[in-house]
Each structure stands twice: as structure tokens, then as C-alpha cells.
Design a protein around this motif. Structure first.
Motif, PDB file in Angstrom:
ATOM      1  N   ASP A 123       4.127  -0.319   3.570  1.00  0.00           N
ATOM      2  CA  ASP A 123       3.366  -1.359   3.947  1.00  0.00           C
ATOM      3  C   ASP A 123       3.445  -2.533   3.169  1.00  0.00           C
ATOM      4  O   ASP A 123       3.604  -2.265   1.805  1.00  0.00           O
ATOM      5  CB  ASP A 123       1.837  -0.765   3.776  1.00  0.00           C
ATOM      6  CG  ASP A 123       1.522  -0.144   5.018  1.00  0.00           C
ATOM      7  OD1 ASP A 123       1.817  -0.121   5.853  1.00  0.00           O
ATOM      8  OD2 ASP A 123       0.609   1.063   4.859  1.00  0.00           O
ATOM      9  N   MET A 124       3.190  -3.802   3.605  1.00  0.00           N
ATOM     10  CA  MET A 124       2.933  -4.827   2.573  1.00  0.00           C
ATOM     11  C   MET A 124       2.354  -6.123   3.423  1.00  0.00           C
ATOM     12  O   MET A 124       2.257  -6.143   4.533  1.00  0.00           O
ATOM     13  CB  MET A 124       4.518  -5.278   2.446  1.00  0.00           C
ATOM     14  CG  MET A 124       5.528  -5.869   3.364  1.00  0.00           C
ATOM     15  SD  MET A 124       5.155  -7.696   3.823  1.00  0.00           S
ATOM     16  CE  MET A 124       5.582  -7.553   5.591  1.00  0.00           C
ATOM     17  N   GLY A 152      -9.787   5.849   1.152  1.00  0.00           N
ATOM     18  CA  GLY A 152      -9.166   4.639   2.047  1.00  0.00           C
ATOM     19  C   GLY A 152      -7.782   4.494   1.352  1.00  0.00           C
ATOM     20  O   GLY A 152      -7.272   5.658   1.024  1.00  0.00           O
ATOM     21  N   LYS A 153      -7.373   3.360   1.222  1.00  0.00           N
ATOM     22  CA  LYS A 153      -5.891   3.298   0.797  1.00  0.00           C
ATOM     23  C   LYS A 153      -5.731   2.935  -0.617  1.00  0.00           C
ATOM     24  O   LYS A 153      -6.519   2.063  -1.041  1.00  0.00           O
ATOM     25  CB  LYS A 153      -5.222   2.252   1.764  1.00  0.00           C
ATOM     26  CG  LYS A 153      -5.291   2.407   3.259  1.00  0.00           C
ATOM     27  CD  LYS A 153      -4.418   3.734   3.408  1.00  0.00           C
ATOM     28  CE  LYS A 153      -3.077   3.802   3.135  1.00  0.00           C
ATOM     29  NZ  LYS A 153      -2.034   3.055   3.958  1.00  0.00           N
ATOM     30  N   ALA A 182       1.010  -1.068  -0.171  1.00  0.00           N
ATOM     31  CA  ALA A 182       0.061   0.061   0.061  1.00  0.00           C
ATOM     32  C   ALA A 182       0.800   1.290  -0.201  1.00  0.00           C
ATOM     33  O   ALA A 182       1.929   1.292   0.638  1.00  0.00           O
ATOM     34  CB  ALA A 182      -0.978  -0.047   1.320  1.00  0.00           C
ATOM     35  N   LEU A 183       0.460   2.147  -0.541  1.00  0.00           N
ATOM     36  CA  LEU A 183       1.002   3.573  -0.709  1.00  0.00           C
ATOM     37  C   LEU A 183       0.704   4.580   0.427  1.00  0.00           C
ATOM     38  O   LEU A 183      -0.428   4.429   0.827  1.00  0.00           O
ATOM     39  CB  LEU A 183       0.878   4.176  -2.076  1.00  0.00           C
ATOM     40  CG  LEU A 183       1.229   3.330  -3.407  1.00  0.00           C
ATOM     41  CD1 LEU A 183       1.237   4.134  -4.627  1.00  0.00           C
ATOM     42  CD2 LEU A 183       2.654   2.869  -3.056  1.00  0.00           C
ATOM     43  N   ALA A 234      -2.252  -5.441   3.428  1.00  0.00           N
ATOM     44  CA  ALA A 234      -1.302  -4.710   3.070  1.00  0.00           C
ATOM     45  C   ALA A 234      -1.655  -3.167   3.298  1.00  0.00           C
ATOM     46  O   ALA A 234      -1.016  -2.245   3.695  1.00  0.00           O
ATOM     47  CB  ALA A 234      -1.025  -4.636   1.823  1.00  0.00           C
ATOM     48  N   SER A 235      -3.155  -2.816   3.279  1.00  0.00           N
ATOM     49  CA  SER A 235      -3.638  -1.554   3.559  1.00  0.00           C
ATOM     50  C   SER A 235      -3.592  -1.035   4.877  1.00  0.00           C
ATOM     51  O   SER A 235      -3.501   0.352   4.952  1.00  0.00           O
ATOM     52  CB  SER A 235      -4.996  -1.460   2.931  1.00  0.00           C
ATOM     53  OG  SER A 235      -5.995  -2.048   3.779  1.00  0.00           O
ATOM     54  N   LEU A 236      -3.136  -1.816   5.980  1.00  0.00           N
ATOM     55  CA  LEU A 236      -3.487  -1.383   7.206  1.00  0.00           C
ATOM     56  C   LEU A 236      -2.304  -1.000   7.970  1.00  0.00           C
ATOM     57  O   LEU A 236      -2.466   0.159   8.832  1.00  0.00           O
ATOM     58  CB  LEU A 236      -4.217  -2.752   7.953  1.00  0.00           C
ATOM     59  CG  LEU A 236      -5.604  -3.028   7.655  1.00  0.00           C
ATOM     60  CD1 LEU A 236      -5.765  -4.498   8.313  1.00  0.00           C
ATOM     61  CD2 LEU A 236      -6.469  -1.893   8.316  1.00  0.00           C
TER      62      LEU A 236
END
Length: 326
Positions: free
Chosen positions: A71-72, A307-308, A46-47, A134-136
Motif C-alpha cells: 500500500d502507498m 485499524g492500519k 501502510a503495512l 495509504a491505509s486503504l
């Protein structure tokens, strides 16, 4: 000892600071985990704003080339001799950058394989996809730290500035389901009002129609996720804390809240994630394919994401095995 059948990997990197166009796609060596590190095959990343801010200007010293990303989520494929909790084959997620120590890894998560310290990651909740996991990490750990910095108490009322963003979506949910707020009010734009309500906000303020000074209610905490504390402070009670997650805060009265990186925090959140009291929110424009990273950054940098912004899939996912144990 691990012997790799694949020596090189695809990764995005930059060799100078600048706009998204400085990003290049190329081949770099697959790293070897040392000590307490695990080697993770990345399935989703995630960026975060920090990723493009560090690319745009030298916020901290960095040796080029730099692979961006914090993030991954992915699978452990090798581990150092000091790893005690994780096993090869474990599905994990986390933020690989421990900014607390002032160490910026040159190899970020926009690579097929990354090394990360065991204590920075956690087992992925089984009910979450790799994209969701990954987004968290950065957003949820940032969100939690803000409540702790403020000394937030149960039954208090919180005003969230930017309720539809990567951090804001989690602040709204955490306020309701983890920190026990008696009322959650959040701001967003017209098209996202119903979305933010669905996250648990009791009231949603459309900032395109209502100004802060027009809000009569005062709150026990103002949690500003967009760096607008110079204006949003007016809805705080006289002695109430104002949290600003941008540095430096635009209001000298605001408390800056950063990020504490810990796999332990992610472990503790597992129950809330598995029960769906806490939901990952991925921008519906994505996920962006690994080869579309430049476009993904372009979208993130507009500030309009809901969101992400997630990157998935990664090229190596189609390979059944790129390593072997010897």
C-alpha cells in the motif's frame, strides 16, 4: 525522457526470510517507469499482514533482495510512454502488488520511489491525507471482495469477526453504507467496543466475555477477518456463507476470499470517501516514521493494532525536487 538528479534512494529490504530483524535500511537505484507504469514518490505507506508473512517464510518464490510493502500514497513524478490517464504531479494511491497475476514485485512500497502500473492506482480523494489514503487499498479491496464472494444481498444481516482490525473496520463500514446490511454485529476486545460501535456496528460482542456458542442469533453472512472460521461458523444460518480471508481457511466449509487489485475499485469508492461515509482508520500508535519500520512491524505482528499501521513521513518528502524533465 526523464533525467534524475538523484540516482539512489533509501529503502527497507531483506535478503533472507526470517523475523523483523532481517530487515535492512540501505540505498537502491530509483527505477525507471516502462510502458504503462508511473514512477511515484511515496509520501506514506501502510503495512499489511501479508508483508510480514512473506518475509517470515517463502510463501511465493522471490528473488532477493525484496523491498516489502503493498500500500502507498504519493505523487507521480515520471511516467512511461503508455500512460494515458495520469499526469506528472497527480496525487495517487493504490496497492502496487497484483497478486492475481502471481507476480510479486521486488520493489515494494517501503522505498522513496516505486513504479506501478497505471491501472492499479487511482487519484487520491482530495479530502484524504496521504496517510489516510495509504491505509486503504489492500484492506478496502479485500473487504469488498469478501461481500462479492458471498453474494451478499441488501437487508441481510452480517456477523463480522475482528471488527477493529485493518480489514474489519472497513467491513463494518461497507456493510452499513455500501452493501445495505440491515444489521451489523461485530466482535472485538473490551477496550475497543465503543470504537467499533462508532464505525456503525449495531451490536458489538466482547469476545473476552462472550463465546460464539453463547450467541443465539444466526446471521446471513459470517465475515471472518482473523481466520477463526473453525469456531465462528456456529453463528451462521444453515446455508449461509462463511467468508475467511486467511489461507487456508480454518473451516473447510468457509469460502476463502482473496484480493482483487484494481484502481477502478478505488475510483468508485471516491464518492464514499469524500462524503466520509467510509473513513480510513489509522492506528493511534502511529504513524511510524520511515526510519522506525522495524518497530512498526513489531507492533503489527502483535495483532493488537486498531485499524492500519502507517509509515510516514518518508525521507525524500523534504526535497522540493529530485527529478527534472529534459
Amino acid at each position: 525522457q526523464i533525467k534524475y538528479t538523484k540516482k539512489m534512494q533509501k529503502a527497507w529490504f531483506y535478503e533472507e526470510n526470517g523475523p523483523k530483524e532481517v530487515l535492512k535500511l540501505g540505498d537502491i537505484p530509483i527505477p525507471t517507469p516502462q510502458g504503462n507504469q508511473v514512477l511515484v514518490q511515496v509520501f506514506a505507506a501502510a503495512l499489511n499482514p501479508i508483508d510480514f508473512k512473506m518475509r517470515q517464510r517463502p510463501i511465493v518464490p522471490a528473488d532477493f533482495p525484496v523491498v516489502p510493502g503493498c500500500d502507498m500514497a504519493g505523487v507521480v513524478v515520471a511516467k512511461g510512454v503508455g500512460v494515458t490517464k495520469l499526469a506528472i504531479g497527480d496525487e495517487v494511491y493504490g496497492n502496487i502488488q497484483n497478486f492475481n497475476e502471481g507476480i510479486i514485485k521486488r520493489l515494494g512500497t517501503l522505498a522513496e520511489f516505486i513504479v506501478v502500473e497505471e491501472n492499479l492506482v487511482a487519484l487520491k480523494p482530495k479530502n484524504l491525507s496521504f496517510d489516510e489514503a495509504a491505509s486503504l487499498p489492500v484492506a478496502v479491496q479485500t473487504a469488498i471482495e469478501g461481500f462479492k464472494t458471498a453474494g451478499f444481498q441488501q437487508r441481510q444481516k452480517v456477523f463480522v469477526v475482528g471488527g477493529a482490525g485493518g480489514v474489519g473496520t472497513l467491513v463494518v463500514q461497507l456493510a452499513k453504507h455500501l452493501f445495505g446490511a440491515s444489521e451489523v454485529v461485530a466482535t472485538t476486545s473490551t477496550s475497543k467496543v465503543e470504537f467499533v460501535k462508532s464505525l456503525g456496528a449495531d451490536k458489538v460482542v466482547d469476545y473476552t466475555k462472550t463465546k460464539y456458542i453463547d450467541i443465539e442469533q444466526k446471521f446471513d453472512l459470517v465475515y471472518d477477518t482473523i481466520g477463526d472460521s473453525k469456531n465462528s461458523f456456529v453463528v451462521a444460518k444453515d446455508d449461509a456463507p462463511i467468508i475467511d480471508i486467511t489461507w487456508p481457511p480454518s473451516n473447510p466449509r468457509a469460502l476463502y476470499s482473496g484480493l482483487r487489485v484494481s484502481g477502478e475499485i478505488l475510483d468508485k469508492l471516491g464518492l464514499y470517501l469524500e462524503s466520509r461515509k467510509l473513513e480510513a482508520v489509522i492506528d493511534p500508535t502511529g504513524p511510524f516514521h520511515f526510519y522506525d519500520v522495524v518497530a512498526a512491524f513489531g507492533y503489527l505482528e502483535t495483532g493488537r493494532a486498531k485499524g492500519k499501521v502507517v509509515i510516514s513521513p518518508f525521507p525524500s518528502q523534504h526535497l522540493s525536487s529530485v527529478w527534472s524533465q529534459t
